[in-house]
Design an enzyme around this catalytic site. Sequence first.
Site, PDB file in Angstrom:
ATOM      1  N   GLY A  12      12.069   3.698 -12.571  1.00  0.00           N
ATOM      2  CA  GLY A  12      11.486   3.739 -13.907  1.00  0.00           C
ATOM      3  C   GLY A  12      12.080   2.764 -14.899  1.00  0.00           C
ATOM      4  O   GLY A  12      11.957   2.949 -16.119  1.00  0.00           O
ATOM      5  N   MET A  90       3.833   3.699  -6.982  1.00  0.00           N
ATOM      6  CA  MET A  90       3.605   3.152  -5.644  1.00  0.00           C
ATOM      7  C   MET A  90       2.517   3.933  -4.898  1.00  0.00           C
ATOM      8  O   MET A  90       2.774   4.564  -3.877  1.00  0.00           O
ATOM      9  CB  MET A  90       4.926   3.143  -4.862  1.00  0.00           C
ATOM     10  CG  MET A  90       6.049   2.419  -5.585  1.00  0.00           C
ATOM     11  SD  MET A  90       5.639   0.737  -6.133  1.00  0.00           S
ATOM     12  CE  MET A  90       5.995  -0.149  -4.635  1.00  0.00           C
ATOM     13  N   HIS A 109       3.351  -6.262 -11.253  1.00  0.00           N
ATOM     14  CA  HIS A 109       3.559  -6.552  -9.834  1.00  0.00           C
ATOM     15  C   HIS A 109       4.610  -7.652  -9.720  1.00  0.00           C
ATOM     16  O   HIS A 109       4.536  -8.661 -10.438  1.00  0.00           O
ATOM     17  CB  HIS A 109       2.240  -7.003  -9.192  1.00  0.00           C
ATOM     18  CG  HIS A 109       2.378  -7.284  -7.736  1.00  0.00           C
ATOM     19  ND1 HIS A 109       2.426  -6.291  -6.785  1.00  0.00           N
ATOM     20  CD2 HIS A 109       2.523  -8.447  -7.059  1.00  0.00           C
ATOM     21  CE1 HIS A 109       2.580  -6.834  -5.589  1.00  0.00           C
ATOM     22  NE2 HIS A 109       2.634  -8.139  -5.727  1.00  0.00           N
ATOM     23  N   GLU A 143      -9.539  -3.552  -6.237  1.00  0.00           N
ATOM     24  CA  GLU A 143      -8.851  -4.302  -5.189  1.00  0.00           C
ATOM     25  C   GLU A 143      -7.349  -4.366  -5.507  1.00  0.00           C
ATOM     26  O   GLU A 143      -6.957  -4.795  -6.602  1.00  0.00           O
ATOM     27  CB  GLU A 143      -9.430  -5.719  -5.099  1.00  0.00           C
ATOM     28  CG  GLU A 143      -9.125  -6.381  -3.780  1.00  0.00           C
ATOM     29  CD  GLU A 143      -9.723  -7.794  -3.699  1.00  0.00           C
ATOM     30  OE1 GLU A 143      -9.318  -8.544  -2.828  1.00  0.00           O
ATOM     31  OE2 GLU A 143     -10.575  -8.126  -4.560  1.00  0.00           O
ATOM     32  N   ASP A 145      -3.689  -5.080  -6.359  1.00  0.00           N
ATOM     33  CA  ASP A 145      -2.960  -6.235  -6.912  1.00  0.00           C
ATOM     34  C   ASP A 145      -3.875  -7.407  -7.263  1.00  0.00           C
ATOM     35  O   ASP A 145      -3.493  -8.585  -7.128  1.00  0.00           O
ATOM     36  CB  ASP A 145      -1.836  -6.681  -5.958  1.00  0.00           C
ATOM     37  CG  ASP A 145      -0.799  -5.589  -5.753  1.00  0.00           C
ATOM     38  OD1 ASP A 145      -0.616  -4.783  -6.680  1.00  0.00           O
ATOM     39  OD2 ASP A 145      -0.199  -5.523  -4.670  1.00  0.00           O
ATOM     40  N   GLU A 174      10.716  -8.893 -15.783  1.00  0.00           N
ATOM     41  CA  GLU A 174       9.733  -7.808 -15.912  1.00  0.00           C
ATOM     42  C   GLU A 174      10.001  -6.984 -17.171  1.00  0.00           C
ATOM     43  O   GLU A 174       9.075  -6.556 -17.864  1.00  0.00           O
ATOM     44  CB  GLU A 174       9.781  -6.880 -14.691  1.00  0.00           C
ATOM     45  CG  GLU A 174       9.289  -7.506 -13.404  1.00  0.00           C
ATOM     46  CD  GLU A 174       9.253  -6.499 -12.254  1.00  0.00           C
ATOM     47  OE1 GLU A 174       8.744  -5.386 -12.441  1.00  0.00           O
ATOM     48  OE2 GLU A 174       9.745  -6.833 -11.156  1.00  0.00           O
TER      49      GLU A 174
HETATM   50  C1  GAR Z   1       9.154  -3.190 -10.114  1.00  0.00           C
HETATM   51  O1  GAR Z   1       9.744  -4.359  -9.618  1.00  0.00           O
HETATM   52  C2  GAR Z   1       7.651  -3.321 -10.114  1.00  0.00           C
HETATM   53  O2  GAR Z   1       7.193  -4.614 -10.405  1.00  0.00           O
HETATM   54  C3  GAR Z   1       7.331  -2.945  -8.678  1.00  0.00           C
HETATM   55  O3  GAR Z   1       8.195  -1.891  -8.387  1.00  0.00           O
HETATM   56  C4  GAR Z   1       9.379  -2.016  -9.169  1.00  0.00           C
HETATM   57  C5  GAR Z   1       9.569  -0.719  -9.909  1.00  0.00           C
HETATM   58  O4  GAR Z   1      10.806  -0.705 -10.569  1.00  0.00           O
HETATM   59  N1  GAR Z   1       5.943  -2.575  -8.534  1.00  0.00           N
HETATM   60  C6  GAR Z   1       5.240  -2.804  -7.435  1.00  0.00           C
HETATM   61  O5  GAR Z   1       5.704  -3.314  -6.439  1.00  0.00           O
HETATM   62  C7  GAR Z   1       3.794  -2.366  -7.516  1.00  0.00           C
HETATM   63  N2  GAR Z   1       3.010  -2.984  -6.494  1.00  0.00           N
HETATM   64  P1  GAR Z   1      11.037   0.323 -11.752  1.00  0.00           P
HETATM   65  O6  GAR Z   1      10.681   1.710 -11.218  1.00  0.00           O
HETATM   66  O7  GAR Z   1      12.507   0.218 -12.039  1.00  0.00           O
HETATM   67  O8  GAR Z   1      10.183  -0.087 -12.909  1.00  0.00           O
END
Ligand code: GAR
Length: 209
Positions: A12, A90, A109, A143, A145, A174
């Site tokens: 999170g 996820m 992503h 679709e 991503d 991010e």
């Molecule tokens: C992040 O890097 C996000 O971009 C990725 O999961 C991680 C979650 O981290 N998301 C995906 O891969 C979705 N396809 P977080 O729980 O610390 O935010």
Amino acid sequence: MKNIVILISGRGSNMEAVVRAAQAEGWPARIAAVISNRPDAAGLAFAQARGIPTAVVPSKSFSSREAFDAALQQEIDRHAPDLVVLAGFMRILTAGFVEHYAGRMLNIHPSLLPAFPGLATHRQALEGGVLEHGATVHFVTAELDHGPVVAQARVPVLPGDTEDTLAARVLAEEHKLYPYAVRLFVEDRLSIEHGDVRVLDPQLADTIS
Ligand code: GAR
């Protein structure tokens, strides 16, 4: 005041970045709820400590994707969301669920889409031998991503990088990119025209670097 519902599955940290920015920058929005599909998602504790309502809709307890998505939708809609923010959520979503939130659901992503959709994006980038990698915020469409891109952040791939070092470099971006993109949405600065996102008043872009 817009209502934001954030969906998580684990750590999170992106949710945390959005919550912190929303509160610190005084967005015209409130985090109405943080919802996880896993009861053990570490991010739930941060939300609770901030007084944000949390809920768990445990994906393991449902026998079909459709049944889970229906229960999740019901929980989300209790909070009358203007925006649903997928933050490390996820799950593959059903077309009906995605359609219900069309134009009001964002995802982050960890790659420069359309490069490297799916899982293990940092490994894909290293194996692909790219010199540049990053993260993408996009509107969610059926679709996986895909969907109109709101914003991207780029990082170099450095000699000697491992999946972990590259992931950490991307994650730091991010945490700036997602608050920036969500803020654009809540301030009504995004429009989708012919499948492309237009950012109105792009001067806000200065605030992420
Ligand atoms: C992040 O890097 C996000 O971009 C990725 O999961 C991680 C979650 O981290 N998301 C995906 O891969 C979705 N396809 P977080 O729980 O610390 O935010």
